[in-house]
Design a protein around this motif. Structure first.
Motif: not given
Length: 118
Positions: A35, A49, A51, A57, A59, A68, A70
């Motif tokens: 993150g 954020a 993941i 995910t 936020y 965003t 990824s």
């Protein structure tokens, strides 16, 4: 050892975009959550954020709809696409990884500065 190397910070005008990258290397066989945390001057470090390895995910409310996150598991790399940036997004952004196998535990990058001018 584990190293997290961030890139992509810089100066941008309000409304602009930046993309951060973080590559993890070293004695790593699997990683759980990765993150981005951020810390503004005089404030506590906060999660922006995160993941997990399955792509789920999470936020902070303040960045939902604009940022965003990824992940490329094959490269042990995460990205943070930041759009519609605001002056209040100005902070040092730190990459985080929880290594499950290898040098296990919490690992942090050195941080990259993001500055949004009004």
């Amino acid at each position: 050892q584990v190293q997290l190397v961030e890139s992509g910070g810089g100066l941008v005008q309000a409304g602009g975009s930046l993309r951060l990258s973080c590559a993890a290397s070293g004695t790593i066989f699997s990683i759980g959550v990765m993150g981005w945390f951020r810390q503004a001057p005089g404030k506590q470090r906060e999660l922006a954020a995160s993941i997990n390895s399955g792509g789920n995910t999470n936020y902070a409310d303040s960045v939902k709809g604009r940022f965003t996150i990824s992940r490329d598991n094959a490269k042990n790399t995460i990205y943070l696409q930041m759009n519609s940036l605001r002056p209040e997004d100005t902070a040092v952004y730190y990459c985080y990884a929880f290594v499950l196998e290898g040098v296990s535990g919490d690992h942090w990058g050195q941080g990259t500065q993001v500055t949004v001018s009004s």
